[in-house]
Design a protein around this motif. Structure first.
Motif, PDB file in Angstrom:
ATOM      1  N   LYS A   1      38.981 -37.774  -3.761  1.00  0.00           N
ATOM      2  CA  LYS A   1      38.780 -36.340  -3.536  1.00  0.00           C
ATOM      3  C   LYS A   1      39.595 -35.934  -2.312  1.00  0.00           C
ATOM      4  O   LYS A   1      39.507 -36.565  -1.262  1.00  0.00           O
ATOM      5  N   PHE A   2      40.371 -34.885  -2.490  1.00  0.00           N
ATOM      6  CA  PHE A   2      41.192 -34.338  -1.414  1.00  0.00           C
ATOM      7  C   PHE A   2      40.680 -32.947  -1.071  1.00  0.00           C
ATOM      8  O   PHE A   2      40.503 -32.117  -1.963  1.00  0.00           O
TER       9      PHE A   2
ATOM     10  N   SER B   1      41.161 -29.166   0.247  1.00  0.00           N
ATOM     11  CA  SER B   1      42.264 -28.222   0.127  1.00  0.00           C
ATOM     12  C   SER B   1      43.124 -28.303   1.390  1.00  0.00           C
ATOM     13  O   SER B   1      42.601 -28.308   2.506  1.00  0.00           O
TER      14      SER B   1
ATOM     15  N   LEU C   1      45.493 -35.832 -12.203  1.00  0.00           N
ATOM     16  CA  LEU C   1      44.672 -34.848 -11.526  1.00  0.00           C
ATOM     17  C   LEU C   1      43.569 -34.386 -12.474  1.00  0.00           C
ATOM     18  O   LEU C   1      43.851 -33.863 -13.549  1.00  0.00           O
TER      19      LEU C   1
ATOM     20  N   GLY D   1      41.680 -29.251  -9.673  1.00  0.00           N
ATOM     21  CA  GLY D   1      42.421 -28.742  -8.534  1.00  0.00           C
ATOM     22  C   GLY D   1      43.892 -28.550  -8.847  1.00  0.00           C
ATOM     23  O   GLY D   1      44.327 -28.642  -9.996  1.00  0.00           O
TER      24      GLY D   1
ATOM     25  N   GLY E   1      47.758 -29.701  -7.064  1.00  0.00           N
ATOM     26  CA  GLY E   1      48.438 -30.490  -6.050  1.00  0.00           C
ATOM     27  C   GLY E   1      49.936 -30.467  -6.230  1.00  0.00           C
ATOM     28  O   GLY E   1      50.441 -30.273  -7.333  1.00  0.00           O
TER      29      GLY E   1
ATOM     30  N   CYS F   1      47.368 -31.506  -1.512  1.00  0.00           N
ATOM     31  CA  CYS F   1      46.385 -30.822  -2.346  1.00  0.00           C
ATOM     32  C   CYS F   1      46.385 -29.342  -1.971  1.00  0.00           C
ATOM     33  O   CYS F   1      46.122 -28.992  -0.833  1.00  0.00           O
TER      34      CYS F   1
ATOM     35  N   THR G   1      41.292 -27.801  -3.639  1.00  0.00           N
ATOM     36  CA  THR G   1      40.459 -29.000  -3.710  1.00  0.00           C
ATOM     37  C   THR G   1      40.729 -29.833  -4.959  1.00  0.00           C
ATOM     38  O   THR G   1      40.639 -29.336  -6.067  1.00  0.00           O
ATOM     39  N   CYS G   2      41.084 -31.104  -4.756  1.00  0.00           N
ATOM     40  CA  CYS G   2      41.568 -31.962  -5.836  1.00  0.00           C
ATOM     41  C   CYS G   2      40.671 -33.176  -6.060  1.00  0.00           C
ATOM     42  O   CYS G   2      40.177 -33.777  -5.102  1.00  0.00           O
TER      43      CYS G   2
END
Length: 130
Positions: free
Chosen positions: A39-40, A42, A59, A62, A64, A94, A97-98
């Motif tokens: 989880k990345f 934003s 992905l 999100g 990216g 990202c 939110t990824c």
């Protein structure tokens, strides 16, 4: 084994930005092939780097931006896929939110590089820019 995303135990990974947390789904990334979910936040960015094994990313949610040296920048959206061969310099940011699935074909290492392509320590690569 079967688990939903909300059942995973996410944690920090050494040498990666604090805005990224992940969980190992299979294998051992320190010893051989593995599958991770990450989880990345934003705006989170993994600056220019390379890995010894091939890296496959998909992905799940999100938006990216995947940038690879000597290649066109790709904006990935939900369901987007990218593959970076071993030793190929790339970076990921990202934009929204990824959640990403990441597969490595061997022991997963991260080697950061500066603008000249020279390897630098993670602390230098990940320090906040003023």
């Amino acid at each position: 084994m079967a688990k939903n995303l909300n059942e995973q135990k996410f944690g920090a990974f050494p040498g990666l930005p604090a805005c990224f947390v992940g969980a190992v789904l299979s294998g051992d990334p320190g010893k051989g092939p593995s599958l991770l979910v990450g989880k990345f936040a934003s705006g989170c960015s993994v600056p220019w780097h390379w890995h010894t094994p091939d890296e496959h990313v998909m992905l799940a949610s999100g938006v990216g931006r995947m940038e690879m040296k000597d290649a066109k920048t790709a904006v990935l959206r939900s369901g987007g896929y990218a593959m970076m061969p071993g030793h190929h310099v790339h970076q990921f940011t990202c934009l929204s939110t990824c959640v990403m699935f990441l597969k490595a074909d061997g022991a997963f290492d991260t080697h950061y590089v500066n603008a000249d392509g020279k390897e630098i320590p993670p602390e230098e690569a990940l320090k906040k820019k003023k």
